[in-house]
Design a protein around this motif. Structure first.
Motif, PDB file in Angstrom:
ATOM      1  N   PRO A  27       0.830  -1.222   0.000  1.00 15.92           N
ATOM      2  CA  PRO A  27       0.000   0.000   0.000  1.00 15.92           C
ATOM      3  C   PRO A  27       0.854   1.258   0.000  1.00 15.92           C
ATOM      4  N   LEU A  28       0.484   2.208  -0.808  1.00  9.28           N
ATOM      5  CA  LEU A  28       1.222   3.465  -0.918  1.00  9.28           C
ATOM      6  C   LEU A  28       1.003   4.314   0.333  1.00  9.28           C
ATOM      7  N   ALA A  29       2.090   4.817   0.915  1.00  7.83           N
ATOM      8  CA  ALA A  29       1.980   5.628   2.127  1.00  7.83           C
ATOM      9  C   ALA A  29       2.790   6.908   2.001  1.00  7.83           C
ATOM     10  N   SER A  30       2.951   7.391   0.784  1.00  7.50           N
ATOM     11  CA  SER A  30       3.658   8.650   0.575  1.00  7.50           C
ATOM     12  C   SER A  30       3.060   9.363  -0.630  1.00  7.50           C
ATOM     13  N   ASN A  31       3.680  10.453  -1.023  1.00  5.14           N
ATOM     14  CA  ASN A  31       3.192  11.234  -2.155  1.00  5.14           C
ATOM     15  C   ASN A  31       3.638  10.694  -3.510  1.00  5.14           C
ATOM     16  N   SER A 106      11.950  15.010 -10.097  1.00 11.75           N
ATOM     17  CA  SER A 106      11.179  15.487  -8.942  1.00 11.75           C
ATOM     18  C   SER A 106      11.638  14.814  -7.657  1.00 11.75           C
ATOM     19  N   PHE A 107      12.054  13.547  -7.751  1.00 11.26           N
ATOM     20  CA  PHE A 107      12.454  12.742  -6.589  1.00 11.26           C
ATOM     21  C   PHE A 107      13.652  13.350  -5.871  1.00 11.26           C
ATOM     22  N   VAL A 108      14.536  14.018  -6.621  1.00 12.23           N
ATOM     23  CA  VAL A 108      15.746  14.599  -6.030  1.00 12.23           C
ATOM     24  C   VAL A 108      15.657  16.133  -5.975  1.00 12.23           C
ATOM     25  N   SER A 109      14.443  16.669  -6.011  1.00  7.29           N
ATOM     26  CA  SER A 109      14.239  18.119  -5.918  1.00  7.29           C
ATOM     27  C   SER A 109      13.279  18.421  -4.773  1.00  7.29           C
ATOM     28  N   PRO A 110      13.771  18.351  -3.538  1.00 10.80           N
ATOM     29  CA  PRO A 110      12.883  18.558  -2.387  1.00 10.80           C
ATOM     30  C   PRO A 110      12.371  19.982  -2.304  1.00 10.80           C
ATOM     31  N   PRO A 111      11.175  20.153  -1.776  1.00 11.18           N
ATOM     32  CA  PRO A 111      10.639  21.514  -1.584  1.00 11.18           C
ATOM     33  C   PRO A 111      11.399  22.237  -0.472  1.00 11.18           C
ATOM     34  N   GLU A 112      11.353  23.555  -0.494  1.00 15.52           N
ATOM     35  CA  GLU A 112      12.104  24.360   0.475  1.00 15.52           C
ATOM     36  C   GLU A 112      11.633  24.123   1.907  1.00 15.52           C
ATOM     37  N   GLU A 113      10.355  23.785   2.078  1.00 13.30           N
ATOM     38  CA  GLU A 113       9.832  23.620   3.439  1.00 13.30           C
ATOM     39  C   GLU A 113      10.136  22.255   4.046  1.00 13.30           C
ATOM     40  N   ALA A 114      10.810  21.370   3.297  1.00  8.01           N
ATOM     41  CA  ALA A 114      11.097  20.028   3.808  1.00  8.01           C
ATOM     42  C   ALA A 114      12.074  20.088   4.971  1.00  8.01           C
ATOM     43  N   HIS A 115      11.783  19.351   6.035  1.00  6.85           N
ATOM     44  CA  HIS A 115      12.764  19.222   7.119  1.00  6.85           C
ATOM     45  C   HIS A 115      13.714  18.083   6.765  1.00  6.85           C
ATOM     46  N   GLU A 116      14.822  17.976   7.496  1.00  9.60           N
ATOM     47  CA  GLU A 116      15.884  17.051   7.112  1.00  9.60           C
ATOM     48  C   GLU A 116      16.103  15.970   8.162  1.00  9.60           C
ATOM     49  N   VAL A 117      16.479  14.795   7.665  1.00  8.77           N
ATOM     50  CA  VAL A 117      16.906  13.683   8.512  1.00  8.77           C
ATOM     51  C   VAL A 117      18.114  13.050   7.833  1.00  8.77           C
ATOM     52  N   VAL A 174       3.402  12.956   9.927  1.00 11.65           N
ATOM     53  CA  VAL A 174       2.586  12.725   8.744  1.00 11.65           C
ATOM     54  C   VAL A 174       2.348  14.045   8.010  1.00 11.65           C
ATOM     55  N   ASP A 175       2.235  13.961   6.677  1.00 11.97           N
ATOM     56  CA  ASP A 175       1.897  15.106   5.817  1.00 11.97           C
ATOM     57  C   ASP A 175       2.901  16.249   5.910  1.00 11.97           C
ATOM     58  N   ARG A 176       4.145  15.909   6.181  1.00  8.27           N
ATOM     59  CA  ARG A 176       5.201  16.923   6.218  1.00  8.27           C
ATOM     60  C   ARG A 176       6.377  16.424   5.387  1.00  8.27           C
ATOM     61  N   PRO A 177       6.767  17.138   4.319  1.00  6.69           N
ATOM     62  CA  PRO A 177       7.853  16.654   3.466  1.00  6.69           C
ATOM     63  C   PRO A 177       9.169  16.552   4.222  1.00  6.69           C
ATOM     64  N   THR A 213       6.882  12.697   1.194  1.00  9.74           N
ATOM     65  CA  THR A 213       5.953  13.162   2.220  1.00  9.74           C
ATOM     66  C   THR A 213       5.152  11.968   2.720  1.00  9.74           C
ATOM     67  N   PRO A 214       5.327  11.543   3.972  1.00 14.60           N
ATOM     68  CA  PRO A 214       4.498  10.447   4.498  1.00 14.60           C
ATOM     69  C   PRO A 214       3.030  10.881   4.534  1.00 14.60           C
ATOM     70  N   THR A 215       2.166  10.027   4.078  1.00 15.17           N
ATOM     71  CA  THR A 215       0.745  10.398   3.993  1.00 15.17           C
ATOM     72  C   THR A 215      -0.164   9.525   4.843  1.00 15.17           C
TER      73      THR A 215
END
Length: 466
Positions: A27-31, A106-117, A174-177, A213-215
């Protein structure tokens, strides 16, 4: 004719299996539904080619089957046929590559609001790092990695507030890139979470990254998707996707680099007071007591003792219905009031004299040596234990206890708890011991290994080497 029928049946059977198979994507759990779309396009393109080629093959077999009156016609070139084949192949390859290239961009172009791990891979373990309140990662380098500095942190002010998670359990909101920064300590690894449709190689000496983004709130398995050594299949972790409030609470409970560096060193003298209760079963010198089913403790490393005591304290060990002796250990471990007490008692036990133990089981040590080759990859060729692989010392430990724990791992009595990642690895590794005799054999070989610091040369009473 029979061959042509077999080819047709094979093609039609493959199509039916595809549509009616009980297996499908997780089951898909991301964007990343776009990755699913790309997979489906690939299946349709390759499936159409598979059916066309096999049906054409069946036609050729029937149309040009052997006939004694027929002679073959030699035609070295057919420009019309070549044009058709080149054109159709070009369209097919473009249909395969174009969607993937667009998604990859798109996979390697994260949005500016993404937090990092940051994800750190090693044989055979995952650990994670979050930037602190300053929002920046401190500098790291593999050359600085040690037992006391597993992340390779450099003396960088930006790294003092970095949050370090040494367990293979990652929590995300959840729902945060999130931008995943990947690096490896040793060999090539690959971080993969199937439900997120996300994976990426991890190369020693450099970093890679992707985002998602986990969904869906839930728990998902992390695996290594690149063959990285003998325990590659057991290199697993888990991601828990939770609500934002739960994530913030979890993150606040993880230690920072500065907090870990500021921890008080263990006090063996204080540990001696805590050990008084343990001595009733394990002996004053930690020598163990088989009559009380209490294993030897002397000779074990402090880091391993700390981990075991924490597992008993938090319920990851000693809760299985069939783990009778583990259940006995739980209340004693729970009596230790805090982490400092755990480190103190571990330091005291580590300092106890390591006396030899006698073998009590029979087994074929020669056969056990062959079985131990797998064990040696983590525990060391001499059973000395390797902290980097989170594997404790085995040499010098009592054989009856080693055999009992191997049986517990084989049967899932020990190691199946979700908070016991290294036990989970041992459950998988212990399956190579197919029966009790194999357990006895490998334990018999371990009993031949020298204890740490043991003098291998035998000395006779006169002091001369024999």
């Amino acid at each position: 004719m029979a061959i042509a029928i077999a080819v047709i049946v094979l093609a039609l059977g493959s199509i039916l299996f595809f549509f009616f198979s009980p297996w499908s994507l997780t089951p898909l759990a991301s964007n990343w539904g776009a990755i699913d779309d790309t997979i489906h396009i690939t299946l349709w393109v390759t499936g159409a080619v598979f059916v066309a080629v096999n049906l054409f093959l069946a036609y050729v077999i029937i149309r040009y089957r052997y006939h004694k009156q027929r002679r073959s016609h030699y035609e070295p070139e057919n420009k019309k046929l070549e044009a058709w084949l080149t054109g159709l192949t070009t369209i097919g390859i473009a249909g395969l590559l174009a969607p993937g290239l667009l998604v990859w961009g798109s996979f390697v172009s994260p949005p500016e609001e993404a937090h990092e791990v940051e994800v750190v891979g090693q044989q055979w373990h995952w650990s994670f790092r979050f930037p602190g309140e300053d929002g920046r990662f401190g500098a790291v380098h593999n050359r600085h990695i040690s037992d006391d500095n597993p992340f390779g942190m450099i003396d960088d002010p930006a790294g003092q507030d970095d949050v370090l998670v040494e367990s293979p359990r990652l929590v995300l909101p959840v729902d945060r890139p999130v931008r995943m920064v990947l690096r490896s300590k040793d060999v090539l690894h690959n971080f993969k979470v199937a439900n997120f449709r996300a994976k990426m190689d991890m190369l020693p000496g450099q970093t890679s990254y992707f985002w998602f983004t986990p969904t869906e709130v839930g728990e998902y398995e992390i695996v290594c998707a690149q063959l990285c050594g003998i325990a590659h299949f057991a290199m697993r972790g888990r991601v828990e996707v939770v609500e934002e409030e739960a994530f913030e609470e979890w993150l606040a409970g993880q230690p920072t680099h500065a907090e870990l560096a500021a921890r008080e060193p263990p006090d063996p003298q204080a540990g001696e007071g805590h050990y008084a209760t343990c001595a009733a079963c394990h002996g004053r010198e930690g020598q163990g007591n088989p009559d009380l089913n209490a294993p030897k403790l002397a000779g074990l490393e402090g880091w391993y003792l700390e981990r075991q005591l924490e597992l008993f304290r938090n319920g990851a060990r000693g809760t299985h219905d069939d783990d009778t002796f583990g259940q006995q250990m739980r209340p004693f471990a729970a009596s230790l009031p805090d982490r400092q007490a755990v480190t103190d008692i571990a330091a005291y036990i580590e300092a106890l004299p390591d006396e030899p133990v006698e073998a009590s089981l029979t087994g074929n040590a020669e056969r056990g040596a062959r079985l131990y080759r797998t064990c040696g990859s983590c525990h060391g060729n001499e059973g000395q234990g390797i902290r980097a692989t989170n594997a404790p010392r085995l040499a010098g430990m009592p054989d009856w206890y080693l055999a009992r724990q191997l049986q517990n791992f084989r049967e899932g009595v020990r190691g199946r708890h979700s908070e016991d990642p290294y036990g989970n690895q041992m459950v998988d590794m212990a399956q190579m011991l197919v029966n009790e005799q194999a357990v006895d054999d490998v334990v018999a070989y371990i009993m031949t290994l020298p204890r740490a610091g043991q003098v291998l040369a035998a000395v006779n009473p006169s002091g001369e080497e024999e």
